[in-house]
Design a protein around this motif. Sequence first.
Motif, mmCIF file in Angstrom:
data_model
loop_
_atom_site.group_PDB
_atom_site.id
_atom_site.type_symbol
_atom_site.label_atom_id
_atom_site.label_comp_id
_atom_site.label_asym_id
_atom_site.label_seq_id
_atom_site.Cartn_x
_atom_site.Cartn_y
_atom_site.Cartn_z
ATOM 1 N N HIS A 43 -19.865 -5.907 14.148
ATOM 2 C CA HIS A 43 -21.242 -5.492 13.575
ATOM 3 C C HIS A 43 -21.657 -6.257 12.196
ATOM 4 C CE1 HIS A 43 -18.363 -3.206 11.268
ATOM 5 N NE2 HIS A 43 -19.369 -3.039 10.318
ATOM 6 N N ALA A 44 -22.842 -5.890 11.905
ATOM 7 C CA ALA A 44 -23.305 -6.517 10.538
ATOM 8 C C ALA A 44 -23.948 -5.732 9.691
ATOM 9 C CB ALA A 44 -24.026 -7.974 10.862
ATOM 10 N N HIS A 45 -24.069 -5.879 8.589
ATOM 11 C CA HIS A 45 -25.021 -5.241 7.777
ATOM 12 C C HIS A 45 -25.992 -6.282 7.131
ATOM 13 C CE1 HIS A 45 -21.936 -2.053 7.968
ATOM 14 N NE2 HIS A 45 -21.160 -2.628 7.681
ATOM 15 N N ASP A 46 -27.255 -6.366 7.741
ATOM 16 C CA ASP A 46 -28.035 -7.723 7.371
ATOM 17 C C ASP A 46 -28.442 -7.563 5.818
ATOM 18 O OD1 ASP A 46 -28.179 -8.087 9.964
ATOM 19 O OD2 ASP A 46 -29.800 -6.849 10.337
ATOM 20 N N ASP A 47 -28.557 -6.398 5.100
ATOM 21 C CA ASP A 47 -28.980 -6.641 3.774
ATOM 22 C C ASP A 47 -27.836 -6.159 2.621
ATOM 23 O OD1 ASP A 47 -31.596 -7.277 4.644
ATOM 24 O OD2 ASP A 47 -31.995 -5.420 5.248
ATOM 25 N N GLU A 48 -26.739 -5.844 3.014
ATOM 26 C CA GLU A 48 -25.886 -5.278 1.818
ATOM 27 C C GLU A 48 -24.581 -6.085 2.341
ATOM 28 O OE1 GLU A 48 -28.389 -1.957 3.455
ATOM 29 O OE2 GLU A 48 -26.937 -2.904 4.449
ATOM 30 N N ASP A 49 -23.868 -6.403 1.159
ATOM 31 C CA ASP A 49 -22.341 -6.534 1.053
ATOM 32 C C ASP A 49 -21.531 -5.617 1.337
ATOM 33 O OD1 ASP A 49 -23.103 -9.540 0.335
ATOM 34 O OD2 ASP A 49 -23.197 -9.064 -1.578
ATOM 35 N N GLU A 50 -20.282 -5.705 1.607
ATOM 36 C CA GLU A 50 -19.450 -4.401 2.014
ATOM 37 C C GLU A 50 -17.978 -4.916 1.444
ATOM 38 O OE1 GLU A 50 -18.314 -1.642 5.578
ATOM 39 O OE2 GLU A 50 -18.713 -3.756 6.061
ATOM 40 N N LEU A 51 -17.374 -4.310 0.406
ATOM 41 C CA LEU A 51 -16.254 -4.560 -0.213
ATOM 42 C C LEU A 51 -15.104 -3.767 0.405
ATOM 43 C CD1 LEU A 51 -14.966 -5.257 -3.780
ATOM 44 C CD2 LEU A 51 -13.972 -3.103 -2.540
ATOM 45 N N PHE A 52 -14.113 -4.430 1.013
ATOM 46 C CA PHE A 52 -12.919 -3.630 1.429
ATOM 47 C C PHE A 52 -11.682 -3.827 0.512
ATOM 48 C CE2 PHE A 52 -15.332 -4.739 5.399
ATOM 49 C CZ PHE A 52 -14.961 -3.808 6.376
ATOM 50 N N TYR A 53 -11.255 -2.746 0.170
ATOM 51 C CA TYR A 53 -9.969 -2.649 -0.588
ATOM 52 C C TYR A 53 -8.914 -1.966 0.167
ATOM 53 C CZ TYR A 53 -6.770 -1.991 -4.547
ATOM 54 O OH TYR A 53 -5.575 -2.031 -5.430
#
Length: 123
Positions: A43-53
């Motif tokens: 999947h992708a989030h077209d307009d948002e970055d996503e931080l994984f910790y």
Amino acid sequence: MSKIVSPASVAAGLTEFWSPRVVASLDDSYVKVAKVHGTFGWHAHDDEDELFYILGGHLRIEMADGAVELDAGDAYVVPKGVRHNPVAENECLVMLIERKTTLHTGSEVTERTRSLADQLRPA
């Protein structure tokens, strides 16, 4: 006033895999935790970055141009628009920081898709 929260404890107490819970809110972002195992799906989030910790365990994030391998204490930002597929060979605890507008599975709707209402329910 904010409340003290232990993201690792909340994530460890979850009973569903790949079903994030919001544990905090700041400005236009949510802090979420999840317990994951197996393959999430592309999947992708077209307009948002996503931080994984990574709170505990190991997570691989597959992308078209390769994969990143994350262990406890590691963080990685998937840039907006990048198709990715999180994979946890064993149980893994994850904290995510995302804009409040970020849809769980982007424009894809799968059996893993969780609504914002699901993510806001108590852990």
